[in-house]
Write an enzyme that holds these catalytic residues in place. Structure first.
Site, PDB file in Angstrom:
ATOM      1  N   ASP A  43       0.855  -1.182   0.000  1.00 46.58           N
ATOM      2  CA  ASP A  43       0.000   0.000   0.000  1.00 46.58           C
ATOM      3  C   ASP A  43       0.890   1.231   0.000  1.00 46.58           C
ATOM      4  O   ASP A  43       2.013   1.198   0.532  1.00 46.58           O
ATOM      5  CB  ASP A  43      -0.904   0.027   1.242  1.00 46.58           C
ATOM      6  CG  ASP A  43      -2.158   0.873   1.032  1.00 46.58           C
ATOM      7  OD1 ASP A  43      -3.256   0.298   0.943  1.00 46.58           O
ATOM      8  OD2 ASP A  43      -2.023   2.115   0.938  1.00 46.58           O
ATOM      9  N   TYR A 158     -12.727   6.753 -13.358  1.00 47.10           N
ATOM     10  CA  TYR A 158     -12.750   5.577 -12.492  1.00 47.10           C
ATOM     11  C   TYR A 158     -13.577   4.474 -13.135  1.00 47.10           C
ATOM     12  O   TYR A 158     -13.170   3.309 -13.187  1.00 47.10           O
ATOM     13  CB  TYR A 158     -13.327   5.978 -11.136  1.00 47.10           C
ATOM     14  CG  TYR A 158     -13.437   4.852 -10.132  1.00 47.10           C
ATOM     15  CD1 TYR A 158     -12.320   4.372  -9.462  1.00 47.10           C
ATOM     16  CD2 TYR A 158     -14.674   4.289  -9.826  1.00 47.10           C
ATOM     17  CE1 TYR A 158     -12.417   3.350  -8.532  1.00 47.10           C
ATOM     18  CE2 TYR A 158     -14.792   3.275  -8.893  1.00 47.10           C
ATOM     19  CZ  TYR A 158     -13.657   2.805  -8.243  1.00 47.10           C
ATOM     20  OH  TYR A 158     -13.766   1.795  -7.322  1.00 47.10           O
ATOM     21  N   VAL A 191     -19.628  -0.416  -0.330  1.00 48.61           N
ATOM     22  CA  VAL A 191     -19.153  -1.051   0.895  1.00 48.61           C
ATOM     23  C   VAL A 191     -18.938   0.026   1.950  1.00 48.61           C
ATOM     24  O   VAL A 191     -18.344   1.078   1.672  1.00 48.61           O
ATOM     25  CB  VAL A 191     -17.854  -1.828   0.635  1.00 48.61           C
ATOM     26  CG1 VAL A 191     -17.387  -2.538   1.902  1.00 48.61           C
ATOM     27  CG2 VAL A 191     -18.056  -2.827  -0.504  1.00 48.61           C
ATOM     28  N   THR A 193     -17.110   1.742   4.338  1.00 43.57           N
ATOM     29  CA  THR A 193     -15.756   1.980   4.821  1.00 43.57           C
ATOM     30  C   THR A 193     -15.639   3.456   5.180  1.00 43.57           C
ATOM     31  O   THR A 193     -16.442   4.279   4.723  1.00 43.57           O
ATOM     32  CB  THR A 193     -14.708   1.641   3.750  1.00 43.57           C
ATOM     33  OG1 THR A 193     -14.860   2.551   2.637  1.00 43.57           O
ATOM     34  CG2 THR A 193     -14.857   0.208   3.251  1.00 43.57           C
TER      35      THR A 193
END
Length: 250
Positions: A43, A158, A191, A193
């Site tokens: 990452d 995206y 999702v 997050t």
């Protein structure tokens, strides 16, 4: 939460997760570590990656990595494979869904978004394939997005990248299948997050749930559950296709 499935075939498997420090990626790292796999993750957020590696059982290996530096990717994959003793599974998760309008896009921004959301998936896979061939096979799990299937606003680059990933998956599955390397795409819905919560108000989240077939918000663990299956030997005949975990969002 009910007990999660255990996949004996994942114990000892050598797993590389990209973008594994936060959000869905962190859920993936945790899930594979819980299966007894040998997990490495990369990452660009070194602080978050080091903190995650320190708190998880199974001593997952973390390396800070800028995946847009494609020249450095082969050495990174080789180093991780050497540390793990080989490589069986690649989870191509890393991405960034910053919002943008069509009018704002410049050629430089186009190139940067493709580098962040598409290009590295191919080149990490390219570097991983020789290790999988030596192991007798493997699994590559790419991450797409529900966004382009829905045509959400302010995400044109995206969504372009994520649509391309599904085509890349089908092509790779055909080219690598005779080497016993399976290639699939996971298509997550929205999702819950911390990153996604910055884009949606409580009212916006309620609208998402209302558009789903199922109540409730999708969690990283729900996405990880699908990734575990697709990486396991139980999915030995699954390749070349897209698998949705979106609660039926339409």
């Amino acid at each position: 939460m009910s007990e999660r499935a255990v996949y004996p075939s994942l114990r000892g498997k050598r797993i590389l997760v990209t973008g594994g420090a936060t959000g869905i990626g962190a859920g993936l790292v945790e899930a594979f570590a819980r299966q007894g796999a040998k997990v490495a993750f990369v990452d660009v957020n070194a602080a978050a990656g080091e903190a995650l590696a320190a708190k998880l059982e199974g001593a997952p290996l973390f390396r800070g990595c800028d995946l847009t530096d494609v020249a450095a990717l082969p050495a990174m994959v080789d180093e991780i494979a050497a540390a793990l003793g080989g490589l069986d599974v690649l989870i191509n998760n890393a991405a960034n869904d910053d919002r943008h309008t069509i009018a704002e896009v410049t050629p430089a921004y186009w190139d940067e978004r493709m580098a962040v959301n598409l290009r590295h998936l191919f080149f990490v896979a390219q570097a991983a394939v020789p290790h999988m061939k030596r192991a007798g096979g493997g699994a590559i799990v790419n991450f797409g997005s529900i966004s382009w299937h829905l045509g959400l606003p302010d995400l044109v680059l995206y969504q372009t990248a994520k649509a391309a990933i599904e085509g890349m998956t089908r092509s790779m599955a055909r080219d690598l299948g005779r080497d016993n390397i399976r290639v699939t795409t996971i298509v997550p819905g929205n999702v819950q997050t911390p990153r996604q919560e910055q884009w949606y108000t409580p009212e916006g989240e309620a609208e998402i749930v209302a558009a789903q077939c199922l109540d409730g918000r999708i969690q990283p663990a729900d996405v990880a559950a699908l990734a575990l299956f697709l990486a396991s030997d139980d999915a030995r005949m699954c390749t070349g296709h897209d698998y949705f975990v979106d609660a039926g969002w339409r």
